[in-house]
Write an enzyme that holds these catalytic residues in place. Structure first.
Site, mmCIF file in Angstrom:
data_model
loop_
_atom_site.group_PDB
_atom_site.id
_atom_site.type_symbol
_atom_site.label_atom_id
_atom_site.label_comp_id
_atom_site.label_asym_id
_atom_site.label_seq_id
_atom_site.Cartn_x
_atom_site.Cartn_y
_atom_site.Cartn_z
ATOM 1 N N HIS A 33 -26.231 4.185 -28.077
ATOM 2 C CA HIS A 33 -27.568 4.688 -27.778
ATOM 3 C C HIS A 33 -28.043 5.547 -28.939
ATOM 4 O O HIS A 33 -27.281 6.329 -29.490
ATOM 5 C CB HIS A 33 -27.568 5.516 -26.495
ATOM 6 C CG HIS A 33 -28.921 5.563 -25.857
ATOM 7 N ND1 HIS A 33 -29.326 4.662 -24.898
ATOM 8 C CD2 HIS A 33 -29.973 6.376 -26.059
ATOM 9 C CE1 HIS A 33 -30.558 4.928 -24.523
ATOM 10 N NE2 HIS A 33 -30.985 5.968 -25.218
ATOM 11 N N ASP A 49 -34.213 9.186 -14.520
ATOM 12 C CA ASP A 49 -34.496 9.190 -15.959
ATOM 13 C C ASP A 49 -35.665 8.269 -16.272
ATOM 14 O O ASP A 49 -36.518 8.606 -17.095
ATOM 15 C CB ASP A 49 -33.274 8.783 -16.790
ATOM 16 C CG ASP A 49 -33.640 8.714 -18.262
ATOM 17 O OD1 ASP A 49 -34.071 9.750 -18.798
ATOM 18 O OD2 ASP A 49 -33.561 7.630 -18.868
ATOM 19 N N ARG A 98 -42.233 12.375 -19.894
ATOM 20 C CA ARG A 98 -42.013 13.155 -21.124
ATOM 21 C C ARG A 98 -42.754 12.534 -22.307
ATOM 22 O O ARG A 98 -43.282 13.243 -23.152
ATOM 23 C CB ARG A 98 -40.507 13.228 -21.438
ATOM 24 C CG ARG A 98 -39.751 14.163 -20.507
ATOM 25 C CD ARG A 98 -38.251 13.964 -20.633
ATOM 26 N NE ARG A 98 -37.755 14.177 -21.963
ATOM 27 C CZ ARG A 98 -36.817 13.427 -22.558
ATOM 28 N NH1 ARG A 98 -36.262 12.410 -21.923
ATOM 29 N NH2 ARG A 98 -36.419 13.697 -23.767
ATOM 30 N N SER A 113 -30.990 12.691 -20.542
ATOM 31 C CA SER A 113 -31.618 11.370 -20.445
ATOM 32 C C SER A 113 -30.652 10.284 -20.929
ATOM 33 O O SER A 113 -30.394 9.289 -20.246
ATOM 34 C CB SER A 113 -32.904 11.371 -21.283
ATOM 35 O OG SER A 113 -33.358 10.073 -21.514
ATOM 36 N N LYS A 120 -27.953 7.702 -18.308
ATOM 37 C CA LYS A 120 -28.024 6.228 -18.330
ATOM 38 C C LYS A 120 -26.678 5.625 -18.691
ATOM 39 O O LYS A 120 -26.257 4.631 -18.116
ATOM 40 C CB LYS A 120 -29.042 5.771 -19.390
ATOM 41 C CG LYS A 120 -30.473 5.952 -18.984
ATOM 42 C CD LYS A 120 -31.393 5.290 -19.993
ATOM 43 C CE LYS A 120 -31.566 6.086 -21.246
ATOM 44 N NZ LYS A 120 -32.815 6.769 -21.430
HETATM 45 N N1 URA Z 1 -33.547 8.186 -25.907
HETATM 46 C C1 URA Z 1 -33.466 8.378 -24.561
HETATM 47 O O1 URA Z 1 -32.989 7.504 -23.834
HETATM 48 N N2 URA Z 1 -33.894 9.517 -24.054
HETATM 49 C C2 URA Z 1 -34.413 10.505 -24.801
HETATM 50 O O2 URA Z 1 -34.776 11.521 -24.276
HETATM 51 C C3 URA Z 1 -34.505 10.318 -26.203
HETATM 52 C C4 URA Z 1 -34.058 9.127 -26.736
#
Ligand code: URA
Length: 434
Positions: free
Chosen positions: A82, A161, A168, A183, A187
């Site tokens: 990620h 999220d 956001r 966040s 996930k």
């Molecule tokens: N990627 C994400 O999944 N969440 C964030 O807050 C920033 C980048």
């Protein structure tokens, strides 16, 4: 739970209890808290921050807000990556097919654009027909059958999220270490990853603009991952200039395809190779990073990675012919070059200015769920340290509106600063946090 009290407490710099965080996440997910109150709380968190304990509580509450996936009936070991987000960051489009091409199945739930960054799903929707909307059953089936899935966050996986992310994006509350850590990690934990490579971006085109902030985010996410029993590594990468050349949805897809064909920008391939390498080491495919990079390069060179990418596009309903002939992607109405105003060395390319400018061209969103323009953006083939002559091309703008085109030309010129003295190229990575 009194939502006003929770907002007040955080606004005044207090620490929220585990119960308050849990109640807020549950109620917001269930639609019992309106967006305006959730936005007020996010803004209070943005300014006041969260303690480590609050961040862990928020992460766990969001991870528990939906299903917790177990993919071990389909694959023996789940490795995921990620990125914290950056300008021109199309890494997932290359890394996942490369890792899958090396025989390690990867299924990723990706996101949409956020702030100045563009999202993997928005980019892939440049393929007419391609859909990220898979059920968990479909996700698992595709993972088992072809070893590569890039899907949207399903309504059942960390839905808190999903909702907060979209809020956001349009309330200027993205760039907070705790909110980003919660966040991303909620996930990854909910998606059942056994091992996670975190690609933390630092610089003007990222949410973390200093090395200290990036280290804090990386450390926080690695600790959360390790505490939850997942092998976690974070890389801190430069984002002071765009990654690769292309910024914009379809433009980035084309660059990713070129990279899978061995024709991409050198900095971008180096970045992908390192992220893929760490994933392969964590998955036990290689004993060290050098060996892993060799495997990844072979999977690109013999076409295995590209074949995986093509198959994934096809299986998810997209026009896979565009992988063979990317010149078929719809072009913007205006495609115009911008030239160097002087001789000199490129001293800086402000990735933040470039990201927002491409967003204003129509590539990003101003309000929730707004449609985006896949064709617009910029291709900037220069890097910090390059020596240019007056009149050399510094970039090409792709626009669908003549006024936005003119504005973008000015913004691109302003984003670049010049020096008469030679300038050192920027590093790709600053640190690795394990
Ligand atoms: N990627 C994400 O999944 N969440 C964030 O807050 C920033 C980048």
């Amino acid at each position: 739970m009194r939502m006003v009290e929770i907002i007040e407490q955080k606004r005044d710099g207090g620490e929220l209890s585990s119960e308050q965080i849990d109640s807020f996440v549950k109620a917001y997910t269930a639609g019992e808290v309106p967006d305006y109150q959730a936005a007020a709380l996010l803004m209070a968190i943005y300014f006041r921050g969260m303690s480590r304990r609050e961040t862990v509580d928020l992460t766990m509450a969001m991870a528990r807000s939906g299903d917790q996936l177990d993919l071990h009936d389909v694959v023996p070991f789940v490795v995921d990556k990620h990125s914290s987000g950056g300008v021109g960051d199309k890494t997932t489009l290359v890394v996942q097919p490369v890792v899958a091409g090396c025989g390690v199945p990867v299924g990723k739930m990706s996101g949409r654009g956020l702030g100045l960054t563009f999202g993997t799903l928005d980019k892939l929707e440049s393929f007419p027909g391609w859909s990220p909307g898979l059920t968990l059953e479909q996700f698992k089936r595709q993972l088992g059958e072809i070893g590569l899935v890039l899907a949207g966050q399903t309504a059942d996986l960390a839905p808190a999220d999903g909702k907060l992310y979209a809020l956001r994006d349009v309330t200027a509350t993205v760039a907070n270490v705790s909110l980003i850590a919660a966040s991303i990690m909620s996930k990854k934990l909910a998606a059942g990853a056994d091992a996670i490579v975190l690609d933390v971006k630092m610089g003007k085109g990222a949410f973390m603009t200093t090395l200290d902030e990036a280290r804090e985010l990386a450390r926080m996410m690695v600790d959360i991952g390790n505490d939850a029993g997942r092998k976690t590594v974070a890389l801190i990468a430069d984002m002071n200039q765009p990654l690769g050349h292309a910024v914009g949805n379809a433009l980035e897809v084309k660059e990713a395809i070129a990279t899978l064909k061995g024709d991409g920008p050198a900095d971008f391939w180096e970045h992908c190779l390192t992220v893929a390498g760490h994933m392969l080491v964590l998955a036990g495919k290689a004993t060290n990073l050098e060996e892993a990079k060799k495997l990844a390069t072979e999977a690109r060179d013999d076409g295995r990675a590209l074949a995986k990418f093509r198959l994934m596009i096809e299986r998810q309903g997209g026009s896979a012919d565009l992988v063979d002939a990317p010149e078929g992607f719809e072009l913007a109405k205006y495609v115009e070059p911008v030239f160097a105003p002087r001789n000199g060395y490129v001293a800086s390319i402000d990735a933040g200015v470039i990201g927002w400018s491409c967003s204003r061209l129509g590539g990003g969103r101003e309000i929730k769920n707004e449609p985006i323009d896949h064709a617009v953006g910029m291709v900037i083939p220069i890097k910090v340290g390059d020596k240019l002559d007056k009149g050399d091309q510094i970039g090409v703008i792709h626009a669908n509106d003549p006024f936005k085109l003119d504005l973008a030309k000015v913004e691109l010129s302003k984003a670049i600063s010049w020096s008469d003295q030679p300038i050192e190229p920027l590093p790709h990575f600053y640190d690795t946090v394990t």
